[in-house]
Structures are given as C-alpha cells and as structure tokens.
Design an enzyme around this catalytic site. Sequence first.
Site, PDB file in Angstrom:
ATOM      1  N   HIS A 130      34.355  27.582  51.490  1.00 30.73           N
ATOM      2  CA  HIS A 130      34.826  27.400  52.858  1.00 30.73           C
ATOM      3  C   HIS A 130      34.798  25.930  53.260  1.00 30.73           C
ATOM      4  O   HIS A 130      35.666  25.460  54.006  1.00 30.73           O
ATOM      5  CB  HIS A 130      33.978  28.231  53.829  1.00 30.73           C
ATOM      6  CG  HIS A 130      34.451  29.646  53.937  1.00 30.73           C
ATOM      7  ND1 HIS A 130      33.694  30.636  54.506  1.00 30.73           N
ATOM      8  CD2 HIS A 130      35.602  30.233  53.553  1.00 30.73           C
ATOM      9  CE1 HIS A 130      34.367  31.771  54.474  1.00 30.73           C
ATOM     10  NE2 HIS A 130      35.521  31.554  53.894  1.00 30.73           N
ATOM     11  N   GLU A 134      50.217  41.594  35.576  1.00 26.95           N
ATOM     12  CA  GLU A 134      49.087  40.741  35.230  1.00 26.95           C
ATOM     13  C   GLU A 134      48.558  40.986  33.819  1.00 26.95           C
ATOM     14  O   GLU A 134      47.734  40.212  33.336  1.00 26.95           O
ATOM     15  CB  GLU A 134      47.934  40.976  36.212  1.00 26.95           C
ATOM     16  CG  GLU A 134      48.269  40.666  37.648  1.00 26.95           C
ATOM     17  CD  GLU A 134      47.119  40.999  38.570  1.00 26.95           C
ATOM     18  OE1 GLU A 134      46.326  40.092  38.885  1.00 26.95           O
ATOM     19  OE2 GLU A 134      47.019  42.174  38.983  1.00 26.95           O
ATOM     20  N   ASP A 170      45.979  35.789  35.408  1.00 27.26           N
ATOM     21  CA  ASP A 170      45.448  36.865  34.567  1.00 27.26           C
ATOM     22  C   ASP A 170      46.364  37.169  33.393  1.00 27.26           C
ATOM     23  O   ASP A 170      45.889  37.529  32.314  1.00 27.26           O
ATOM     24  CB  ASP A 170      45.221  38.127  35.403  1.00 27.26           C
ATOM     25  CG  ASP A 170      43.868  38.112  36.110  1.00 27.26           C
ATOM     26  OD1 ASP A 170      42.986  37.349  35.671  1.00 27.26           O
ATOM     27  OD2 ASP A 170      43.691  38.847  37.094  1.00 27.26           O
ATOM     28  N   CYS A 180      53.155  34.592  41.703  1.00 28.76           N
ATOM     29  CA  CYS A 180      52.145  34.172  42.672  1.00 28.76           C
ATOM     30  C   CYS A 180      50.931  33.515  42.020  1.00 28.76           C
ATOM     31  O   CYS A 180      49.947  33.240  42.697  1.00 28.76           O
ATOM     32  CB  CYS A 180      51.688  35.355  43.523  1.00 28.76           C
ATOM     33  SG  CYS A 180      50.960  36.714  42.576  1.00 28.76           S
TER      34      CYS A 180
END
Length: 582
Positions: A196, A440, A464, A511
């Site tokens: 974060h 994937e 992946d 993606c």
Amino acid sequence: MTLSCCGLGVATTRAIAIGPVFMLDRNPLRIAPRSIDPATVPGELQRLEDALAAAQGALRTVRDQIPHATPVKVAEFIDSHLLMLEDAALVDPARALIRERLFSAEWALEQHRMTLVKAFEDIEDPYLRGRRDDLDHVVQHILGFLLGERIPDSEEDTDLNGCVVIAHDISPADTVVLRQRRVAALVTEYGSPLSHTAILARSLNLPMVVGVRKVTSYFRPGETVVVDDESGVVLADVDADILAHYRQRIRVLDERRAHLRRLVREPSLSADGTPVSLLGNLELPEDTVAIRANGAAGVGLYRTEFLYMNRDRPPDEEEHLAAYLEVIRGLEGTPVTIRTLDLGADKQVDGDSATCPLACNPALGLRAIRLCLKQPELFRPQLRAILRASAFGPVRLMIPMLSHIRELDAVLALIEQVGRELDREGLAFDPHMPVGGMIEVPAAALSAPAFTHRLDFLSIGTNDLIQYTLAIDRMDDTVSYLYDPLHPAILRLIRMTIEAGRAHGIPVSMCGEMAGTPRYVPLLLGLGLREFSMQPGSLLEIKERVRGSHIPHLERATGELFAHLDDHEPEQFAQAIERICS
C-alpha cells in the site's frame, strides 16, 4: 568519475530524484519475551486496549490533515489501516494469549504477528503477499504506544523540502505526511512494489525505491543522492558529471511525461487506422482515479482478492456489492471486468485454513475457480453481488484458471441458478451480462476453440501462462532467469488463443504484465491482439506504441516469423523478434 556507494532495489514509479539524505529513524521495535502474573491480566488487557485506541487516534489525525484538494483518495489508504485496527482478528488472538498463556501485551501481539506473517509468506500472489507490509505497519504502530516508545516527531521542525528520505520501512501514514512536506523521494530497506505504501507513492507521484538491503548503513545524513526509480538504483557520492547526466534525464522525463499527457484524449488507433482497446487493471477501488486520468477505455481486470484479506470470515454479498458499485460509479459508464475470487491453497481466506489446507504444490492445488466450485458457500455471495452490480453499469464477469470444459459448465450453471434466485427475489441484474474466461494454463489455450462456444470473451493471463508452460516459479530467484515471454511455445499459445477468438467472433484481451510492456506491443499487434489491459501508469506509453504501429506490416512480419518458427536458431529467432519489436 567516482562512485563510492550504489544501492539496488525495486522501482515503483519510473521517476528520478536528486536531493540530500534525511534518515527517518523508524527501526522495527524489538520485542523480548515477557510473562506476567495472573493477577495483572486485567491491567495487561487494558494496556492493549489503550495502545489500540491511541494508534487509532493517531491515524485519524493524519487522515484528517490530508488536504481536500488532494487529487487521489489517499485517505482510503489510511482507512485501510484503521479497518485493520478495528478488526477483531488482529487483536483477539493477542487477548487470548494474555489470558491463557500469561504473555505480556506486547509479546502476545508480536507472537500473533509472527503467525500471520508466516501465512503471508506462503502466499504466491505478489500483490496479496505485499499486504504483509500493512500488517507490520499496523502492529508496529500499536507496539510503539504499548512500549511508550512512540518515535517522537523530531523531524517536525526540520525542512524536508527536496530531501530523499531513507528508512527501514515507511507506512502509508508516514508517506502522506512526508508528501505534504514536499520530500523528493523515498528509499526503504523493506517493502514490496505492490505494498500500500508503494501504491500510495505512485498515486502521489512520489519516487520510491523499495527493498534496498542495508540502505540505512550505506548513506549519510545530508549527502546528495540520486534516486533512479526507473531502474531501482540509489547512488551516493556522485561527481558533477553524473549529477549533470541525471539532471538532464530528469528534464527529458519531464518532457516525455508532458508529451504522453497530450495523448490522453487522442484515439487509440494504429497508424493504419485500426482501433485498439486499452483497458486498466484495477487492484483497489481507489485506483479508478488513475484509470480515468490515463484515459483507459474501462477495466479489463478487477482483482477482488483484497476483499478477503485481513479478516476472520469472508465478505458477505452486500460488502461485495458496495465495492463493485464504488468502481462502477467511479468509472462513469465504462466497462468493468470483475474477476471472480482467485484465492486458494497458496492464497487463503484468513481463518479458512481448516477447509483449505496447504497443498504440497500450491500453484497446482485447490485455487481460483477450483476452490470456488468446491466451496459454493464462498462463491455464491460474490456471484450474486456481481450479477446485481450489472444492473448499475456495463459489467463483465471473468473466471480465473479454467482448464476443463466441465469446470466452465459448472460455473455457467451456477450463474444461471443465481440469476433465477435474483429474479424470484425481485432484484435487478443484466441477464445478458458477458461472461469470459482467463487463459492461464496451457490446457486452456489448447482448448480455447471449445471455450469460445460457451463464453463471450477470453483474456490471456500471461504471468501464469508463462509460469505454467515453462514450469518456472517466477518468484524463485534460482530459476526466474528462465521466465521468457518470448519463448516460441508461449507465442504459439498466445496466437492460438487469439485465432480461436477471431474464428468464433469473440474478443480476446491480454491482462498480464506482457500487455503493459511497450516493447511487446508490435509483436502482440502482429499476433492479432486488439485489447490490452495493464496497470494504469503504462497506458499512455502503450497508446504511443499503438499509434506508431502499422498493423498490416506487423502481421506480415509475424506471419513470416511463425512460418519459420522451428527453423530458427536461438540467435536468428531473437533477431527476428527484435526486428518486429524495434
């Protein structure tokens, strides 16, 4: 030209800063084992409550000091830590250790932290593993008040304008305060580029390099350093020539950013006029600001795993729905592709290890859609929420880690069943909501033609796909050098998937990280890819490459490459790829 010190870490923002060092003394507090007398248990429990309340108060003070004109929702990063402080799963086990094992409050909290850290370290997904940093920040915050060793704000009267702050670690709250005080850059010994703190630094356009080992021993307070956040390098004791070189690079970067900003409102068309859709990957609801600012056509991947972390039970339907509606409303009518839960044996729902034991090989175990079908009580609330969200905007549902047609049929049957339930309950949803699947694993790519008969779109998850095809753990330093997006087998699987979609008239997107790497754009366009989804910060660079590409030429060059794919020696193959990508 002399260099006496060079620190190497992980870049987070693609920027460069030069400034004097300010050492921020945020050493992790060392907790020694300590037992207590049974008679002091109530007092020890009260100490913990007081420290918890003080930590919450301190964070609220930081949040309330954030200027209203701040262009991003930085307060939400502070709120995420406040939510952790309010989560019973963080403190209740420590309370139990005080009562049952007579641990001191700080030792009980530290013991529970170490248990949670072990769980985070077993997580494969780098984004979710990065949440370990948030855990450490929050626990250290409480421990500081428990021990009466809160780091005094000794730097409060120090002018930090233009300084490079170096620390063991920096919390999101520290980051907000330091940005307000106009520091030039942050450098830490610990941390992840997906923490974060790093995400917040990127949102605030604050250069940050994380993971520079022993960084606090390398540099001296006040010395001038260069933070190269393009390559993850921090340089000290640099001569005039090097400083001049980096100042020139800063000017060039500033000019390039200004140039890229001009592309925000330009159409995403290739040089020959072919439309190419550029979408953003969404990690957290607050990332919608960056997606809109960079002109994305929508969200190609909304990861929902953050909803399941740092809690002792899964989110309910209403919590799911609230998160999805925040994104839909934030994007004002552009499409949102929501990926269903991608947790599993290696990325567990907190408190759920009894129903999902650790596998010998987590990457091949009960995860993603396999877990969801095994535990429909976990999956149904999310499906209901996604369907309900589709009534409020253009939503697409995406299924991760498909490998068998029977898995897909089971999911589609469950979606249909949930739709009938919502109908009976009078709850609105889009009955024609598009449903897609992620490619994937090699089996999914090889089965892509069959999947296209049942799905509305496909999305290639290259991270992946490469890992599974080449049998390489990309997080394992001993074999990560073999991780190769341009391996002929990978290119074949990508092309096969794109051609299956084209043959059956359904869109195929990508993606994974490959989609956000400018170098690969010409090759992917030549392979037929027309929809890219990436981190928002990469969108304008990808658009620039798209607008400079002549797709018919690239398709011819890529076709010639594949015609002789098996004939090339490795060096010839690399040269042919370079000609396409240059």
